[in-house]
Design a protein around this motif. Structure first.
Motif, PDB file in Angstrom:
ATOM      1  N   ILE A 289     -43.494  -9.195  41.808  1.00 39.50           N
ATOM      2  CA  ILE A 289     -43.194 -10.324  40.923  1.00 39.50           C
ATOM      3  C   ILE A 289     -41.699 -10.636  40.950  1.00 39.50           C
ATOM      4  N   PHE A 290     -40.868  -9.593  40.933  1.00 36.14           N
ATOM      5  CA  PHE A 290     -39.419  -9.817  40.992  1.00 36.14           C
ATOM      6  C   PHE A 290     -39.040 -10.522  42.292  1.00 36.14           C
ATOM      7  N   GLY A 291     -39.636 -10.107  43.402  1.00 34.53           N
ATOM      8  CA  GLY A 291     -39.371 -10.763  44.682  1.00 34.53           C
ATOM      9  C   GLY A 291     -39.801 -12.216  44.685  1.00 34.53           C
ATOM     10  N   CYS A 292     -40.950 -12.498  44.078  1.00 33.42           N
ATOM     11  CA  CYS A 292     -41.418 -13.882  43.988  1.00 33.42           C
ATOM     12  C   CYS A 292     -40.456 -14.735  43.168  1.00 33.42           C
ATOM     13  N   LEU A 293     -39.916 -14.171  42.087  1.00 37.69           N
ATOM     14  CA  LEU A 293     -38.961 -14.912  41.270  1.00 37.69           C
ATOM     15  C   LEU A 293     -37.673 -15.205  42.047  1.00 37.69           C
TER      16      LEU A 293
END
Length: 480
Positions: A289-293
């Protein structure tokens, strides 16, 4: 002996600008603009309904309920992003008329997204303490969003009209920024509820398709805004008046439509994908999720910088008329339609990770074309780079948001359930990417020219790819 003040002449002097205000042509534009705006609103509703004609949940019983909900969230997403893109074409002219520079015009565009984060944060806080509102607040939030967009665009229309008055009765710059901030708050409200609704009411299997439709609405709005501005410019030399008042009329018409358009029937709340089989561990999902953000922030920077900088480059470096600038930007950015159609036909050939890598590769090719176009002074190569970069990085990010939606944690998780993930995504895109993109792009052009602007685009593209390969792709089932 001191003579008494001449109250009559003082009052006439203070209100003389009203006469100039009327001479600016506002009265002659309002009625035609409202007719155009209502017709545009009807066309938008018909178009979005057409796009959703084949959309349905994998459960036919749910599809009957989710289809009108999908239409409603798509319409509000389209309205919010159109309000963002409409002023881009004439922003430099407007800044010049009120005595500001190119950097201010970029700031006026970017502050809309600051308001978006502010509006989304307010709704996020409310939903944190009252999560039951998810099943009942959608229509209320949409109406509040449209109302703020309407008021913000109305104030912006007044600023445009006053900008034609010489000398101006007051400095309109603060009111201009406030109008953009207010409209952005409305867009933030809608964005927070729209993406959260998808995560809560659509199954994980259906989320990427619905997210792709919302992203397509943003693409169409970003490309359609400058095109509408160019068409208005062909009608009148004061096209900003026609465009702004038409936008106010369209928003009023869509607000009335949303007031009577409702979704009926019970919709069961889903568990944000936490009950799906074969889900990775929470630590992997948080990292993903952090990478997607991070990818969303880079995409927002690239896209917003590209649109704003392209308008300025074509106008100042290649000396194009604003009418042709708007048409060129609109046509190149609407390249998202054939790219999306190509993906629809060829989707089974590659995995999700494969498509993201293909789109990222084309993004680098498009950015390279920007460099070639700037070195050879060829506007056509420059526009070809725009037409390649914009749809490919947008589609790659649409897949990324779909991956994030599939990896959401159960309700109550601070990083990240549906409510928190939607806020973080909005902060990454609007609070970072779209805020900094227009401002830094025009600062780069103003201080270092095309070379510095293209270099910043390359840096953001490589950060986008790096976030995917390091944080998102490892362990992803689609990459196997």
């Amino acid at each position: 002996v001191v003579s008494p003040p001449d109250t009559k002449h003082w009052f006439q002097h203070q209100t003389a600008w009203v006469t100039h205000f009327e001479c600016a042509g506002a009265r002659h534009y309002i009625l035609p603009s409202f007719i155009v705006g209502v017709l545009a609103a009807a066309a938008m509703i018909a178009f979005v309904t057409f796009l959703h004609r084949g959309s349905a949940s994998h459960d036919p019983a749910d599809g009957l309920l989710l289809k009108p909900l999908g239409i409603a969230i798509s319409i509000t997403q389209l309205c919010g992003m159109t309000c963002f893109s409409l002023p881009i074409l004439g922003s430099l002219d407007l800044a010049t008329r009120i005595g500001k520079d190119a950097a201010f015009s970029g700031q006026a565009i970017g502050i809309y997204m600051t308001g978006s984060v502010l509006g989304g944060s307010c709704l996020w806080l409310l939903l944190q303490y009252h999560p039951s509102l998810w099943s009942s607040c959608c229509k209320t939030v949409h109406l509040a969003s449209l109302a703020l967009n309407t008021v913000g665009l109305l104030l912006y229309s007044l600023v445009i009209t006053v900008s034609y008055v010489q000398p101006m009765p007051f400095d309109p710059a603060p009111l201009l920024l406030f109008s953009r901030l207010l409209g952005g708050c409305g867009h933030g409200l809608a964005g927070q509820v729209n993406f959260g609704v998808v995560a809560r009411f659509w199954s994980p299997r259906d989320r990427p398709a619905q997210i792709a439709l919302l992203i397509l609405m943003s693409q169409l709005a970003i490309g359609g805004g400058p095109m509408c501005a160019a068409l208005a410019r062909s009608y009148s030399d004061r096209s900003e008046l026609l465009l702004a008042w038409s936008g106010v009329a369209a928003l009023l018409a869509i607000t009335i439509w949303r007031l009577f358009f409702s979704v009926t029937g019970p919709i069961e709340k889903l568990e944000d994908g936490s009950g799906e089989r074969h889900m990775p561990e929470k630590s992997w999902r948080r990292r993903r999720i952090f990478g997607c953000l991070a990818m969303t922030a880079c995409r927002a920077y690239v896209v917003s910088a590209l649109e704003v900088a392209s308008a300025m480059v074509l106008e100042t470096s290649f000396h194009w008329d604003l009418q042709w600038v708007g048409l060129a930007i609109g046509v190149t950015f609407l390249a998202c339609l054939p790219v999306k159609a190509a993906h629809g036909l060829l989707a089974p050939l590659f995995s999700m990770c494969g498509w993201i890598r293909i789109m990222a590769a084309f993004t680098l090719i498009g950015t390279s074309m920007l460099a070639v176009g700037s070195n050879t002074s060829s506007p056509w190569i420059f526009l070809l780079g725009d037409a390649t970069t914009f749809p490919t990085i947008f589609l790659a990010d649409a897949f990324t948001i779909g991956i994030m939606q599939q990896n959401l944690l159960p309700n109550g998780s601070w990083f990240a359930d549906a409510n928190n993930a939607t806020l973080y995504s909005m902060m990454a895109a609007n609070g970072a990417g779209r805020l900094l993109g227009p401002w830094l792009a025009r600062v780069a052009l103003q201080t270092g020219g095309l070379r510095r602007y293209v270099s910043s685009q390359f840096v953001a593209c490589f950060m986008f790819i790096g976030a995917f390969e390091i944080l998102v792709a490892p362990g992803l089932e689609e990459c196997d």
